[in-house]
Design a protein around this motif. Structure first.
Motif, PDB file in Angstrom:
ATOM      1  N   LYS A 108     -12.030   3.957   9.060  1.00 31.35           N
ATOM      2  CA  LYS A 108     -11.841   4.126   7.729  1.00 31.35           C
ATOM      3  C   LYS A 108     -11.946   5.365   7.255  1.00 31.35           C
ATOM      4  N   VAL A 141       0.804  -1.350  -0.027  1.00 33.25           N
ATOM      5  CA  VAL A 141      -0.001  -0.196   0.138  1.00 33.25           C
ATOM      6  C   VAL A 141       0.904   1.240  -0.042  1.00 33.25           C
ATOM      7  N   ARG A 160      -4.541   2.477  -1.502  1.00 32.47           N
ATOM      8  CA  ARG A 160      -4.269   1.409  -2.462  1.00 32.47           C
ATOM      9  C   ARG A 160      -5.313   2.030  -3.548  1.00 32.47           C
ATOM     10  N   VAL A 176      -7.503   2.659   2.341  1.00 32.16           N
ATOM     11  CA  VAL A 176      -7.794   0.953   2.947  1.00 32.16           C
ATOM     12  C   VAL A 176      -8.078   1.387   4.288  1.00 32.16           C
TER      13      VAL A 176
END
Length: 115
Positions: A115, A56, A82, A87
């Protein structure tokens, strides 16, 4: 490397730079996730985490570094992308305790993932 430089390198995922500064009987506790006992167990986990970091794009930001005697505390954030999409995002705080040989003896990591 100074204790602060060692701790910052570890917190920034530059694990290989720190291996020679980890004591043989060191412990790394990631709160609510895992515990690694001994230098080899810590290195093995670092290699797994490092592999993920290579998969990543990482964006580490250090917010604070506090150093007092044999202790260094670093808090900051880590963003993992990513294909230009987030991510995950982590708020982290790592507490490092060094022995009298300037080697990492204990690491306690607090990681809050969003998130």
């Amino acid at each position: 490397m100074t204790k602060t430089e060692i701790a910052k390198a570890f917190s920034d995922g530059e694990f290989e730079k720190t291996y020679k500064f980890i004591s043989d009987n060191a412990e790394w506790t990631v709160i609510e996730e895992n515990r690694f006992i001994g230098k080899q167990a810590i290195i093995k986990n670092c290699e797994q985490v490092g592999s993920y970091f290579k998969s990543v794009t990482t964006n580490f930001k250090t917010l604070n570094i506090i150093s007092d005697g044999n202790k260094v505390v670093i808090n900051g954030t880590a963003e993992f992308l990513r294909n230009n999409k987030r991510v995950s995002f982590v708020f982290a705080c790592d507490v490092y305790e060094f022995n009298n040989n300037n080697q990492i003896q204990n690491i306690t990591s607090y990681c809050i993932q969003t998130k």
